[in-house]
Design an enzyme around this catalytic site. Sequence first.
Site, mmCIF file in Angstrom:
data_model
loop_
_atom_site.group_PDB
_atom_site.id
_atom_site.type_symbol
_atom_site.label_atom_id
_atom_site.label_comp_id
_atom_site.label_asym_id
_atom_site.label_seq_id
_atom_site.Cartn_x
_atom_site.Cartn_y
_atom_site.Cartn_z
ATOM 1 N N GLN A 236 -18.799 45.435 15.845
ATOM 2 C CA GLN A 236 -19.392 45.944 17.074
ATOM 3 C C GLN A 236 -20.537 46.891 16.734
ATOM 4 O O GLN A 236 -20.585 47.470 15.651
ATOM 5 C CB GLN A 236 -18.364 46.708 17.891
ATOM 6 C CG GLN A 236 -17.142 45.878 18.270
ATOM 7 C CD GLN A 236 -16.328 46.563 19.364
ATOM 8 O OE1 GLN A 236 -16.867 46.998 20.379
ATOM 9 N NE2 GLN A 236 -15.034 46.655 19.150
ATOM 10 N N HIS B 142 -10.721 36.678 15.522
ATOM 11 C CA HIS B 142 -11.966 36.035 15.086
ATOM 12 C C HIS B 142 -12.873 37.121 14.493
ATOM 13 O O HIS B 142 -13.263 38.061 15.190
ATOM 14 C CB HIS B 142 -12.639 35.355 16.274
ATOM 15 C CG HIS B 142 -13.700 34.381 15.857
ATOM 16 N ND1 HIS B 142 -13.744 33.077 16.311
ATOM 17 C CD2 HIS B 142 -14.750 34.496 15.006
ATOM 18 C CE1 HIS B 142 -14.780 32.456 15.773
ATOM 19 N NE2 HIS B 142 -15.405 33.302 14.974
ATOM 20 N N ASN C 84 -13.516 46.797 13.436
ATOM 21 C CA ASN C 84 -12.066 47.003 13.444
ATOM 22 C C ASN C 84 -11.444 45.688 13.012
ATOM 23 O O ASN C 84 -11.602 44.686 13.696
ATOM 24 C CB ASN C 84 -11.560 47.346 14.848
ATOM 25 C CG ASN C 84 -11.974 48.738 15.271
ATOM 26 O OD1 ASN C 84 -12.014 49.650 14.459
ATOM 27 N ND2 ASN C 84 -12.280 48.905 16.557
ATOM 28 N N HIS D 63 -15.361 39.753 13.569
ATOM 29 C CA HIS D 63 -16.549 40.256 14.269
ATOM 30 C C HIS D 63 -16.652 41.760 14.065
ATOM 31 O O HIS D 63 -15.686 42.403 13.659
ATOM 32 C CB HIS D 63 -16.442 39.950 15.763
ATOM 33 C CG HIS D 63 -15.366 40.729 16.476
ATOM 34 N ND1 HIS D 63 -14.030 40.395 16.407
ATOM 35 C CD2 HIS D 63 -15.426 41.828 17.267
ATOM 36 C CE1 HIS D 63 -13.316 41.252 17.118
ATOM 37 N NE2 HIS D 63 -14.127 42.134 17.654
ATOM 38 N N CYS E 32 -9.808 31.299 22.108
ATOM 39 C CA CYS E 32 -10.547 32.457 21.590
ATOM 40 C C CYS E 32 -11.889 32.596 22.316
ATOM 41 O O CYS E 32 -12.660 31.646 22.392
ATOM 42 C CB CYS E 32 -10.787 32.280 20.092
ATOM 43 S SG CYS E 32 -11.992 33.448 19.425
ATOM 44 N N CYS F 281 -14.970 31.951 19.731
ATOM 45 C CA CYS F 281 -15.243 30.670 19.075
ATOM 46 C C CYS F 281 -16.411 29.947 19.767
ATOM 47 O O CYS F 281 -16.633 30.126 20.961
ATOM 48 C CB CYS F 281 -13.988 29.789 19.101
ATOM 49 S SG CYS F 281 -12.832 30.108 17.744
ATOM 50 N N HIS G 31 -12.998 30.667 13.048
ATOM 51 C CA HIS G 31 -12.063 31.654 13.587
ATOM 52 C C HIS G 31 -11.268 32.363 12.481
ATOM 53 O O HIS G 31 -10.758 33.466 12.670
ATOM 54 C CB HIS G 31 -11.113 30.906 14.536
ATOM 55 C CG HIS G 31 -10.169 31.762 15.310
ATOM 56 N ND1 HIS G 31 -10.557 32.496 16.416
ATOM 57 C CD2 HIS G 31 -8.831 32.003 15.164
ATOM 58 C CE1 HIS G 31 -9.504 33.144 16.914
ATOM 59 N NE2 HIS G 31 -8.456 32.864 16.170
ATOM 60 N N SER H 115 -8.640 43.325 19.143
ATOM 61 C CA SER H 115 -7.920 42.484 20.095
ATOM 62 C C SER H 115 -8.198 40.998 19.892
ATOM 63 O O SER H 115 -7.674 40.167 20.618
ATOM 64 C CB SER H 115 -8.249 42.911 21.525
ATOM 65 O OG SER H 115 -9.636 42.973 21.710
ATOM 66 N N GLU I 59 -21.938 65.042 9.547
ATOM 67 C CA GLU I 59 -22.392 64.561 8.227
ATOM 68 C C GLU I 59 -23.860 64.902 8.020
ATOM 69 O O GLU I 59 -24.271 65.338 6.947
ATOM 70 C CB GLU I 59 -22.228 63.033 8.120
ATOM 71 C CG GLU I 59 -20.822 62.584 7.864
ATOM 72 C CD GLU I 59 -20.782 61.154 7.292
ATOM 73 O OE1 GLU I 59 -21.856 60.539 7.111
ATOM 74 O OE2 GLU I 59 -19.681 60.672 7.026
#
Lengths: 373, 373
Positions: free
Chosen positions: B170, B166, B155, B168, B51, B54, B115, B163, B184
């Site tokens: 963005q 683990h 996501n 996370h 990963c 990690c 993880h 993808s 909005e």
Amino acid sequence: MELSPDIHPHRRFNPLLGEYVLVSPHRANRPWLGQVEDPQKYDTPAYDPKCYLCPGNPRTSGHRNPDYASIFSFSNDFAAVLPPPLPTLASVPHPLLQIEPVVGACDVVVFHPRHDLTLARLGDVEIMNVIEEWCKIYIERGYLPGIQHVQIFENKGSIMGCSNPHPHCQVWSTSAIPTLVAKEFDSLKHYSLSDKSVSSPDAPKGPRGRPCLLCDYAHLEASDPSATRVVVKNNDWIAVVPWWAIWPFEILLLPYRRHVQSLLNLSTTEKLSLARIISQITIRYDNLFSCSFPYSMGIHQRSTPQKDSKEEDGHDVAHLHFHFEPPLLRSATVKKFLVGYELMAEPQRDITPEQAASRLAACSNVHFTNAMP
Amino acid sequence: MELSPDIHPHRRFNPLLGEYVLVSPHRANRPWLGQVEDPQKYDTPAYDPKCYLCPGNPRTSGHRNPDYASIFSFSNDFAAVLPPPLPTLASVPHPLLQIEPVVGACDVVVFHPRHDLTLARLGDVEIMNVIEEWCKIYIERGYLPGIQHVQIFENKGSIMGCSNPHPHCQVWSTSAIPTLVAKEFDSLKHYSLSDKSVSSPDAPKGPRGRPCLLCDYAHLEASDPSATRVVVKNNDWIAVVPWWAIWPFEILLLPYRRHVQSLLNLSTTEKLSLARIISQITIRYDNLFSCSFPYSMGIHQRSTPQKDSKEEDGHDVAHLHFHFEPPLLRSATVKKFLVGYELMAEPQRDITPEQAASRLAACSNVHFTNAMP
Ligand SMILES: O=P(O)(O)O[C@H]1O[C@H](CO)[C@@H](O)[C@H](O)[C@H]1O
Ligand SMILES: O=P(O)(O)O[C@H]1O[C@H](CO)[C@@H](O)[C@H](O)[C@H]1O
């Protein structure tokens, strides 16, 4: 440093929806470690005894399909909208809780008795039958009292939520004009009335000699000597990866020689050249990654047929066009995900529309299953 | 016949985006013969030597991750936007071919060294760390010259294009305000300025004592005695399946006691109650179908932090909220496809928001992996 669209991230504007797309051309190089899809192979049988769309087979509703020979339509057994009467609404519970009843009809159009023949594998005459059926349902449903919009669309491939591989499309007719259709319509109206027209003198004109956004755009692409976004073009129709495409290999198909409001305004010649270009688009799609290429396709035109040819109802700014929205990005198994950033902020794409168009334009006109030795 | 929202197809209006959703409550009964997904199980190891997120592992860029102990951020190795300078644009090729350069930054925030620990399996204090990191990046990126918007999103799950399992999120920061955010924002502004306010006298007010769409909506849901759309609520926050939800189990999470522009306006108490409610939402999600529930999550707030607290910059109408948009419909393996009709006409949903909310509200507060004997 001057912006170079093949290298630098940039945004492009979609004048039909008034929305932007973020283009990140350099991003196609990143390694893909995420989900892969099952490739959509051409291994379906010509007839499947368990398919509820094959001739002679029973459907969930208990009905049995006729032994049809060319095309077959029926009312969806699990329709998303139900027939009239329109339920009444005593009162809206709160101004922030707006609700309105919807009625209508949902039809299924099976393209051909063969379980395995997608549009890409049908002949021009068989696709003509499909076009005639679209016209028939558009009239039948569009003339029903209370129906305000007839939406024809196809979901192709299980990755596009299609639950039966037997090639078919759907027609949802509703008592309301759907959000996206209304938005496009507003943009077309606005462009037609705007004085800041960018219409070239030799572009076809919309109703009352006013400029038409889609006539102008189609003319622009058709007369571009480098044809950078053109996938295929014939006497009447042009298929481009539009400047503002969201999906990697998205296509906009439309007539470019004159303003055409709906399928009903096409001559037989134009229907035949439409059948040919649909065939050429879908063949190229399949050839791109040597698979049965998944997509959603939708027809935008006048919401319902014109009832009186002399009538000027404001809907005549509609310009017939087809959207093809396919999810695949790199191969038959790697799609583009429109997720977090796309759902919360703005669609993002990894290759430019010009790169996509040139790859599709370079694909053979002969379906890969026929080209095999 | 009076409209009964649990039985009759209808449309609901989303005042944040000005769009409709078609609700077909009866349609959840149809049999599903289409694509099934791999269920997202909790079988990931605590550490994966392959990963790239990690602790201590190498990334594609060649960098090696530090041996971090709680939270870890870095600049995305395959960023969708690149840092300044902004490329210049000599001229737009044609008025229908609008293009503009974009610069910015893309960051990755890894929630925890483990993880296998999703938000649903982190403690409140660990989620507090995540919230503090969001604040930090929001300030750091939002204060950069030229940055106009900071978008935080997650996501979760390979089905959502993630993808790497683990956990996370963005952060994409850009020199432009993205389409949906701008929309909005326009709705919030319009509502604030409108004289046709529907604000209840005891609802919190926005800047200059004007009504705030989201204060009003949150207040309405929080004071509904039957709480039909409430999933979970605490002293400061309310999580509802909004009236206009598109995704089957979509959630809108927001503060309901006062107008809050951004994460930076939260007190420590409010951050703690935010951590608690995020934990409760994600646990209920996982418990719904006993899987690691996939979703996209996004934070909407002021596009960038307020630089001077006395400044009235028009952005103060922003009201902090979180969107959770999960794709699953019936089980861990059957999702809702937003395809043909949705892409071409209007989103359509199969169960009502009230049905979804009552199922989520009935889920246990204890994560199913902990509840096991
Ligand atoms: O950046 P990631 O996680 O590799 O990529 C994922 O999220 C992005 C932002 O929503 C999307 O554009 C990608 O299609 C998706 O695969
Ligand atoms: O009607 P179908 O093909 O069973 O269903 C498919 O198309 C519909 C219209 O786009 C979508 O709402 C469904 O989510 C999708 O699975």
